[in-house]
Write an enzyme that holds these catalytic residues in place. Structure first.
Site, mmCIF file in Angstrom:
data_model
loop_
_atom_site.group_PDB
_atom_site.id
_atom_site.type_symbol
_atom_site.label_atom_id
_atom_site.label_comp_id
_atom_site.label_asym_id
_atom_site.label_seq_id
_atom_site.Cartn_x
_atom_site.Cartn_y
_atom_site.Cartn_z
ATOM 1 N N LYS A 45 63.158 87.470 55.052
ATOM 2 C CA LYS A 45 64.400 86.727 55.303
ATOM 3 C C LYS A 45 65.143 87.347 56.486
ATOM 4 O O LYS A 45 65.162 88.575 56.615
ATOM 5 C CB LYS A 45 65.265 86.780 54.030
ATOM 6 C CG LYS A 45 66.526 85.921 54.079
ATOM 7 C CD LYS A 45 67.308 86.002 52.761
ATOM 8 C CE LYS A 45 68.523 85.077 52.756
ATOM 9 N NZ LYS A 45 69.319 85.161 51.514
ATOM 10 N N SER A 98 70.661 80.601 49.617
ATOM 11 C CA SER A 98 70.537 80.709 51.044
ATOM 12 C C SER A 98 69.136 81.077 51.542
ATOM 13 O O SER A 98 68.853 80.895 52.720
ATOM 14 C CB SER A 98 71.511 81.779 51.551
ATOM 15 O OG SER A 98 71.169 83.055 51.042
ATOM 16 N N SER A 100 71.035 83.062 45.525
ATOM 17 C CA SER A 100 70.219 82.735 46.703
ATOM 18 C C SER A 100 68.739 83.042 46.626
ATOM 19 O O SER A 100 68.000 82.675 47.529
ATOM 20 C CB SER A 100 70.784 83.445 47.928
ATOM 21 O OG SER A 100 71.853 82.701 48.434
HETATM 22 N N1 GLN Z 1 75.377 79.772 47.165
HETATM 23 C C1 GLN Z 1 76.156 80.937 47.003
HETATM 24 C C2 GLN Z 1 77.128 81.079 48.159
HETATM 25 O O1 GLN Z 1 77.134 80.244 48.982
HETATM 26 C C3 GLN Z 1 75.283 82.140 46.867
HETATM 27 C C4 GLN Z 1 74.699 82.574 48.135
HETATM 28 C C5 GLN Z 1 73.881 83.812 47.978
HETATM 29 O O2 GLN Z 1 73.456 84.180 46.892
HETATM 30 N N2 GLN Z 1 73.701 84.489 49.088
HETATM 31 O O3 GLN Z 1 77.869 81.998 48.234
#
Ligand code: GLN
Length: 491
Positions: free
Chosen positions: A78, A158, A182
Site C-alpha cells: 500500500k 482505504s 481500511s
Molecule cells: N473509512 C474510514 C475513514 O475514512 C477508515 C479508514 C481507514 O481505516 N484508514 O476514516
C-alpha cells in the site's frame, strides 16, 4: 499446472521449494498480469526491475537450500508504507514525487523474509475513505461486477488497491493499514481475507500517519492460511515505535486449522442495525451455524456503546489527522506553491496539495480540538472510546473468546454511488469495523458468501488483545465451510 498467479502463498512456497518454477517466473507472471490489468488502477507504481532483482536473489537462496519464510513471494505494498528508493505518495498530491530514504519496519520485515515487491498500490488519500475514490490517482475498480452488469464497482477503502490487486491475481498478498476498517472492509468487498491486528502488534514506523492511536498495519491474502503466513512476518516488536509491543510472535499459520471446540463466541446484539439487508443477516446466521457445527458455543452478548462508536471515531480520527498532517507544509516534503510570505506559501501549498476529503477532515479535526470545543467533542469522544473498550473487556472477562459480526453493512457499491451529497453516507460503511480500532482489538474479515447480485460478502471475527491466533482458527472454519471466491476475469 495452475496458473502461477492463481496460487496461494502456501502453494507458491511449496512450488518454489520443489523447484517446479522459479521466483523469477513467478514474478514475471505477476508483472504480465499487472500489465493486462491496468484498467483496474490498482497499482500506482509498478516496480518490475526491483521485482526481478529481488526474485533473482530469492532463486539464488533457494538454489543454495537456504530459503527464508517468504522466499520469492510477490507482494503489493500500500502506498502508505515508506519504501526506500521507491516513490511513496499516500495517494496524495501533496507528497509529489517523494522518495523515502528509509523503509517502513513492516515492509522491511517482508523483504528480510525473502518477499518480492511488485509495486505500490493505490489507496484513499492519506487512507481517508471507504471506497478508494479520494485518491489523487483516481478510483480503483473492483474486479467483481454485479451479475449481468458492467457498472464499475468500488473495491472499498482505504486499501482499495491492495484488495483489488489480490482479488484480481495481481499479487499473492498485500499490505494494508486499518484505522477504522481500511483492511477489513475492502477485503470484504473484494472476496478476500484481511486482518487488522491488535494495536501494537505491527510497528507503525515508516507508515504515513493518519490517526496514530488507531492506525495498524495488516495483511491481505486470498486464504486465511496465507494471511497468517504474512502476519507472522509483519508482526513483531520495534524499538522505533513506542506503541509497538514486545511480545513473542506466534506461529500464526499453525493456528489456522486448529480446533475451535469449546470456544465461546459472542454475537453482539447491537450489530443488528436498522435497515441491514436480509442477506447480511442470513450470512451472519449461517456463520454462527458453521462455528457451532465445528464445536463452538454461540452466546448472545451486549456491547451497549456500539452506537456511539462511529460518531466518536469521526471526532478522534480527524483530530489526530489534523495534527499529523500539519507536517505537510511545502517545506519538508513534496510540492510547494509560492505565496506572498511564508504563511501564504503554507496556505497555498495545503489548499493545492490536499484533496477535498482530507481538507474536510483537517477542518473537523481542528474544530474539535479548538479551545472551547475540546471538552465538548474531543474529550467526550475519548470517554466514549473508553466505554467501548470496556464493553468488550466485560464480555471477554465472562469467558467469550471472540465475537462474530458482519464485516460490512452492504456489498460493494458503484463508483460515484455514495457520499456525493452527504459524506455520512460513506462514513456509515465503517459501522461494524470502527469499534475494533477504538478498542485496539484484532479483527479478521473472511469471505462467507455471495449476495443475490453475485457479489462477495464477509463476516468479521473480533478477538481478545494479542489473540490473533484464535481468529485464524475460527476464520479457517468459515473458509472451509464457505469456500473461496474468485471474480470472473473481464479486464
Ligand atoms: N473509512 C474510514 C475513514 O475514512 C477508515 C479508514 C481507514 O481505516 N484508514 O476514516
Amino acid at each position: 499446472m495452475t496458473e502461477l498467479t492463481a496460487l496461494t502463498i502456501a502453494g507458491a512456497r511449496d512450488g518454489l521449494k520443489h523447484k517446479k518454477f522459479s521466483a523469477v517466473e513467478l514474478a514475471d507472471a505477476h508483472l504480465l498480469a499487472m500489465e493486462k490489468a491496468r484498467a483496474l488502477n490498482a497499482y500506482v507504481l509498478e516496480t518490475p526491475e526491483r521485482a526481478l532483482a529481488m526474485a533473482k536473489a530469492s532463486d539464488a537462496r533457494i538454489h543454495k537450500g537456504e530459503p527464508h519464510p517468504l522466499e520469492g513471494i510477490p507482494l503489493a505494498v500500500k502506498d502508505m508504507f515508506a519504501t526506500q528508493g521507491v516513490r511513496t505518495t499516500a495517494g496524495s498530491k501533496i507528497l509529489g514525487n517523494f522518495v523515502p530514504t528509509y523503509e517502513s519496519t513492516v515492509s522491511a520485515h517482508l523483504w528480510r523474509d525473502g518477499a518480492v515487491l511488485l509495486g505500490k498500490v493505490n489507496n484513499d488519500e492519506f487512507a481517508m475513505g471507504s471506497s478508494n475514490e479520494t485518491s489523487a490517482f483516481g478510483p480503483v475498480i473492483n474486479p467483481w461486477r454485479r451479475k449481468g452488469s458492467n457498472t464499475p464497482l468500488v473495491p472499498g477503502g482505504s486499501s482499495g488497491g491492495s484488495a483489488s490487486a489480490v482479488a484480481a491475481h495481481l499479487a499473492l498478498g498485500a499490505t494494508g493499514t486499518d484505522t477504522g476498517g481500511s483492511i477489513r472492509q475492502p477485503a470484504a468487498f473484494a472476496g478476500i481475507v484481511g486482518m487488522k491486528p491488535t494495536y501494537g502488534r505491527c510497528s507503525r514506523w515508516g507508515i504515513v500517519a493518519f490517526a496514530s492511536s488507531l492506525d495498524q498495519a495488516g495483511p491481505f491474502a486470498r486464504t486465511v492460511r496465507d494471511t497468517a503466513i504474512l502476519m507472522r512476518s509483519m508482526a513483531g516488536h520495534d524499538a522505533k515505535d513506542t506503541t509497538s509491543v514486545d511480545l513473542p510472535v506466534p506461529d500464526y499459520e499453525a493456528a489456522a486449522g486448529q480446533s475451535v471446540k469449546g470456544m465461546r463466541i459472542g454475537i453482539p446484539k447491537e450489530y443488528r442495525v436498522d435497515g441491514m439487508p436480509a442477506e447480511i443477516e442470513k450470512l451472519w446466521e449461517q456463520g454462527a451455524a458453521w462455528l457451532k457445527a465445528a464445536g463452538a458455543e454461540l452466546v448472545e452478548v451486549s456491547l451497549p456503546h456500539t452506537k456511539y462508536a462511529l460518531p466518536a471515531y469521526y471526532i478522534v480520527a480527524p483530530a489526530e489527522a489534523s495534527s499529523n498532517l500539519a507536517r505537510y507544509d511545502g517545506v519538508r516534503y513534496g510540492i510547494r506553491e509560492q505565496g506572498r510570505d511564508i504563511s501564504g506559501m503554507y496556505e497555498k501549498t495545503r489548499a493545492e496539495g490536499f484533496g477535498k476529503e482530507v481538507r474536510r477532515r483537517i477542518m473537523i479535526g481542528t474544530y474539535v480540538l479548538s479551545a472551547g470545543y475540546y471538552d465538548a467533542y474531543y474529550v467526550r469522544a475519548q470517554k466514549i472510546r473508553t466505554l467501548i473498550k470496556r464493553d468488550f473487556e466485560e464480555c471477554f472477562a465472562q469467558g467469550i473468546h471472540a465475537m462474530l459480526t458482519p464485516a460490512t453493512p452492504s456489498a460493494a457499491f458503484g463508483i460515484g454511488e455514495k457520499g456525493g451529497a452527504d459524506p455520512i453516507e460513506m462514513y456509515l460503511n465503517d459501522v461494524f469495523t470502527v469499534t475494533v480500532n477504538m478498542a485496539g482489538l484484532p479483527g479478521l474479515a473472511v469471505p462467507a458468501g455471495l449476495d443475490g447480485q453475485g457479489l462477495p460478502l464477509a463476516l468479521q471475527l473480533i478477538g481478545r488483545p494479542f489473540d490473533e491466533e484464535t481468529l485464524f482458527a475460527l476464520g479457517q472454519v468459515v473458509e472451509d465451510a464457505a469456500g473461496r471466491f474468485t471474480p470472473q476475469r473481464w479486464w
